[in-house]
Motif scaffolding. Structure first.
Motif, PDB file in Angstrom:
ATOM      1  N   MET A  34      42.013  43.163  32.010  1.00 20.95           N
ATOM      2  CA  MET A  34      42.050  43.898  33.262  1.00 20.95           C
ATOM      3  C   MET A  34      40.897  43.484  34.155  1.00 20.95           C
ATOM      4  N   ARG A  35      41.215  43.278  35.426  1.00 24.49           N
ATOM      5  CA  ARG A  35      40.192  43.081  36.451  1.00 24.49           C
ATOM      6  C   ARG A  35      40.262  44.292  37.369  1.00 24.49           C
ATOM      7  N   VAL A  36      39.161  45.008  37.512  1.00 24.24           N
ATOM      8  CA  VAL A  36      39.163  46.298  38.195  1.00 24.24           C
ATOM      9  C   VAL A  36      38.093  46.328  39.272  1.00 24.24           C
ATOM     10  N   GLY A  37      38.470  46.837  40.472  1.00 27.71           N
ATOM     11  CA  GLY A  37      37.496  47.043  41.528  1.00 27.71           C
ATOM     12  C   GLY A  37      37.965  46.503  42.863  1.00 27.71           C
ATOM     13  N   GLY A  38      37.243  46.890  43.919  1.00 27.72           N
ATOM     14  CA  GLY A  38      37.569  46.424  45.249  1.00 27.72           C
ATOM     15  C   GLY A  38      37.493  44.906  45.348  1.00 27.72           C
ATOM     16  N   GLY A  39      38.553  44.281  45.856  1.00 22.79           N
ATOM     17  CA  GLY A  39      38.577  42.831  45.987  1.00 22.79           C
ATOM     18  C   GLY A  39      39.001  42.098  44.733  1.00 22.79           C
ATOM     19  N   ALA A  40      39.365  42.828  43.670  1.00 29.04           N
ATOM     20  CA  ALA A  40      39.714  42.183  42.397  1.00 29.04           C
ATOM     21  C   ALA A  40      40.935  41.278  42.522  1.00 29.04           C
ATOM     22  N   VAL A  41      41.797  41.528  43.523  1.00 28.51           N
ATOM     23  CA  VAL A  41      42.992  40.699  43.676  1.00 28.51           C
ATOM     24  C   VAL A  41      42.636  39.232  43.953  1.00 28.51           C
ATOM     25  N   GLN A  42      41.428  39.001  44.459  1.00 28.04           N
ATOM     26  CA  GLN A  42      40.990  37.622  44.695  1.00 28.04           C
ATOM     27  C   GLN A  42      40.822  36.847  43.386  1.00 28.04           C
ATOM     28  N   GLU A  43      40.741  37.575  42.273  1.00 27.97           N
ATOM     29  CA  GLU A  43      40.563  36.944  40.959  1.00 27.97           C
ATOM     30  C   GLU A  43      41.900  36.667  40.262  1.00 27.97           C
ATOM     31  N   LEU A  44      43.008  36.889  40.973  1.00 26.91           N
ATOM     32  CA  LEU A  44      44.325  36.730  40.354  1.00 26.91           C
ATOM     33  C   LEU A  44      44.535  35.314  39.812  1.00 26.91           C
ATOM     34  N   GLY A  45      44.097  34.320  40.561  1.00 23.30           N
ATOM     35  CA  GLY A  45      44.236  32.939  40.104  1.00 23.30           C
ATOM     36  C   GLY A  45      43.477  32.694  38.811  1.00 23.30           C
ATOM     37  N   ASP A  46      42.279  33.269  38.711  1.00 23.04           N
ATOM     38  CA  ASP A  46      41.499  33.127  37.481  1.00 23.04           C
ATOM     39  C   ASP A  46      42.223  33.748  36.287  1.00 23.04           C
ATOM     40  N   VAL A  47      42.877  34.888  36.528  1.00 21.27           N
ATOM     41  CA  VAL A  47      43.602  35.571  35.462  1.00 21.27           C
ATOM     42  C   VAL A  47      44.754  34.701  34.951  1.00 21.27           C
ATOM     43  N   ILE A  48      45.520  34.112  35.892  1.00 20.61           N
ATOM     44  CA  ILE A  48      46.651  33.269  35.502  1.00 20.61           C
ATOM     45  C   ILE A  48      46.155  32.042  34.732  1.00 20.61           C
ATOM     46  N   ALA A  49      45.056  31.444  35.204  1.00 19.77           N
ATOM     47  CA  ALA A  49      44.499  30.278  34.522  1.00 19.77           C
ATOM     48  C   ALA A  49      44.053  30.628  33.107  1.00 19.77           C
ATOM     49  N   GLU A  50      43.449  31.796  32.963  1.00 24.08           N
ATOM     50  CA  GLU A  50      42.969  32.231  31.655  1.00 24.08           C
ATOM     51  C   GLU A  50      44.125  32.408  30.674  1.00 24.08           C
ATOM     52  N   ILE A  51      45.265  32.863  31.194  1.00 25.37           N
ATOM     53  CA  ILE A  51      46.442  33.050  30.347  1.00 25.37           C
ATOM     54  C   ILE A  51      47.060  31.702  29.972  1.00 25.37           C
ATOM     55  N   GLY A  57      52.879  41.734  55.111  1.00 19.63           N
ATOM     56  CA  GLY A  57      51.888  40.699  54.838  1.00 19.63           C
ATOM     57  C   GLY A  57      50.962  41.025  53.683  1.00 19.63           C
ATOM     58  N   THR A  58      51.150  42.202  53.061  1.00 17.21           N
ATOM     59  CA  THR A  58      50.243  42.612  51.978  1.00 17.21           C
ATOM     60  C   THR A  58      50.276  41.634  50.808  1.00 17.21           C
ATOM     61  N   VAL A  59      51.466  41.125  50.488  1.00 15.61           N
ATOM     62  CA  VAL A  59      51.587  40.240  49.328  1.00 15.61           C
ATOM     63  C   VAL A  59      50.896  38.894  49.568  1.00 15.61           C
ATOM     64  N   GLU A  60      50.618  38.577  50.825  1.00 15.76           N
ATOM     65  CA  GLU A  60      49.975  37.292  51.128  1.00 15.76           C
ATOM     66  C   GLU A  60      48.617  37.155  50.450  1.00 15.76           C
ATOM     67  N   VAL A  61      47.927  38.273  50.249  1.00 13.26           N
ATOM     68  CA  VAL A  61      46.607  38.204  49.619  1.00 13.26           C
ATOM     69  C   VAL A  61      46.736  37.662  48.195  1.00 13.26           C
ATOM     70  N   ALA A  62      47.833  38.025  47.518  1.00  6.62           N
ATOM     71  CA  ALA A  62      48.068  37.502  46.167  1.00  6.62           C
ATOM     72  C   ALA A  62      48.521  36.049  46.215  1.00  6.62           C
ATOM     73  N   LEU A  63      49.413  35.740  47.143  1.00  6.61           N
ATOM     74  CA  LEU A  63      49.914  34.364  47.248  1.00  6.61           C
ATOM     75  C   LEU A  63      48.791  33.391  47.581  1.00  6.61           C
ATOM     76  N   ARG A  64      47.880  33.803  48.486  1.00  5.62           N
ATOM     77  CA  ARG A  64      46.746  32.938  48.856  1.00  5.62           C
ATOM     78  C   ARG A  64      45.846  32.694  47.653  1.00  5.62           C
ATOM     79  N   ALA A  65      45.589  33.741  46.884  1.00  5.45           N
ATOM     80  CA  ALA A  65      44.717  33.598  45.712  1.00  5.45           C
ATOM     81  C   ALA A  65      45.325  32.627  44.704  1.00  5.45           C
ATOM     82  N   LEU A  66      46.643  32.668  44.563  1.00  6.98           N
ATOM     83  CA  LEU A  66      47.317  31.771  43.611  1.00  6.98           C
ATOM     84  C   LEU A  66      47.333  30.330  44.115  1.00  6.98           C
ATOM     85  N   ARG A  67      47.655  30.155  45.390  1.00  6.50           N
ATOM     86  CA  ARG A  67      47.704  28.800  45.945  1.00  6.50           C
ATOM     87  C   ARG A  67      46.321  28.155  45.957  1.00  6.50           C
TER      88      ARG A  67
END
Length: 376
Positions: A1-18, A35-45
């Protein structure tokens, strides 16, 4: 789990770790349009992943609504799914993960069957502070043929990771904040009074109850209150952990048919039922309900159990009033339809298994009487 304000920016790190490479983001049309989902898409790209989007999930997902998602999984050759949104998006991702590996129909996997996999891994990114689905081994899918809201359970539905970022909830409207908040409170209280409660789930449940008692009215009144939003987001996840390790009970058993037949939002259906079902159930676990009243802040340690439990019921009524929770009648449900469907809803509630976890296990007649009581 990644928890806290701005944690969605770490989504790419989570996928890489898996160790995955081809994520498919599963979300709803509003998340895409806003446009809310864009924050996740940007982190992944940004992390270099070949990413695809399925943005056609529906509220209270149905078996029919899964078909397009399964095709998206196949077309993208996804090796991991990211459920981004409320409980409906996360539950959809969980269902797609199982079906894409095992095939078959969703009704084959409903309770009491315990599903252990295989399943595509799911990372949950909740955008509402309510369902707790990011931390549970459950997925709720309605059967399009029968309108039964099916509880599907087992480790196959447990996300491998979650990104819990309260900043994603700051734009939630007041009604959604109220409904999801009551959903989380229901999870916590039912987890604590459940016949399957245990020392591990108890701690998470009581912590969630306390936080929700202090912050739910505040986020309803002022959605920009970051401190209250953060507290509610953490409480929703804690409540999810609690009921995933104990279970929900009669409120949830009775609320699922309301969603299936009348399309009432899940948290709102819980709120309609919560005071009356709690009052019915108290004599089965008065001390436990009293603990909940004290944790919620409406009873003191000096109050005896009977007084503390009744204070809890009174607070649930007051909370519904303060959050402008309608009755089924004022929500617009025809009385003839309500009366006609009540026997079927009672049967479906019992068949879900959740009422068997209630401190006081009802029969069909008692469930029908509770439906009659809350209508107006």
């Amino acid at each position: 789990m990644r928890v806290g304000g701005g944690a969605v920016q770490e989504l790419g790190d989570v996928i890489a770790e898996i160790g995955a490479r081809r994520p498919l983001v599963v979300t709803d049309p509003f998340m895409q349009k806003s446009g809310t989902v864009e924050v996740a898409l940007r982190a992944l790209r940004k992390s270099g992943f070949e990413t695809a989007l399925f943005a056609e999930t529906v509220p209270d997902p149905t078996t029919d609504s899964l078909a397009g998602g399964l095709e998206a999984v196949r077309q993208h050759e996804a090796d991991i799914l990211i459920g981004f949104g409320g409980g409906s998006s996360i539950d959809t991702a969980k269902a797609l993960g199982l079906l894409s590996k095992q095939g078959g129909e969703m009704r084959q996997f409903k309770a009491p069957k315990r599903n252990t996999g295989p399943s595509l891994p799911v990372v949950a990114v909740p955008t509402t502070a309510g369902s707790g689905s990011e931390a549970t081994q459950f997925s709720i899918i309605s059967d399009s043929e029968t309108n039964e809201k099916m509880l599907c359970a087992g480790p196959a539905f447990l996300p491998v990771a979650a990104v819990v970022d309260y900043e994603l909830t700051l734009s939630m409207p007041a009604r959604l904040s109220a409904d999801t908040g009551v959903d989380a409170l229901t999870h916590a209280i039912e987890a604590y009074v459940s016949r399957r409660a245990n020392a591990f789930s108890d701690g998470f449940a009581l912590a969630a109850i306390t936080a929700i008692g202090k912050n739910l009215r505040e986020v309803y009144k002022d959605g920009s209150n970051r401190e209250a939003r953060e507290a509610m987001m953490l409480a929703a996840t804690q409540a999810g952990i609690a009921f995933s390790n104990s279970s929900v009970a009669l409120v949830h058993g009775m609320s699922r048919p309301l969603g299936a037949h009348f399309h009432i939002a899940h948290g709102l259906a819980n709120a309609m039922l919560f005071p009356a079902v709690t009052e019915f159930s108290i004599r089965g676990a008065q001390t436990r309900y009293a603990d909940c009243g004290r944790a919620l802040g409406v009873a003191s340690p000096e109050d005896d159990d009977a007084a503390a439990a009744q204070a809890l019921v009174a607070e649930l009524h007051a909370l519904n009033q303060d959050l402008d929770v309608p009755t089924p009648q004022s929500w617009g449900i025809d009385p003839d339809d309500w009366q006609r469907l009540t026997p079927l809803m009672a049967e479906q509630a019992l068949a879900s298994g959740s009422p068997a976890n209630n401190p006081l296990v009802p029969d069909t007649a008692e469930i029908q009487a509770l439906y009659a009581k809350i209508y107006a």
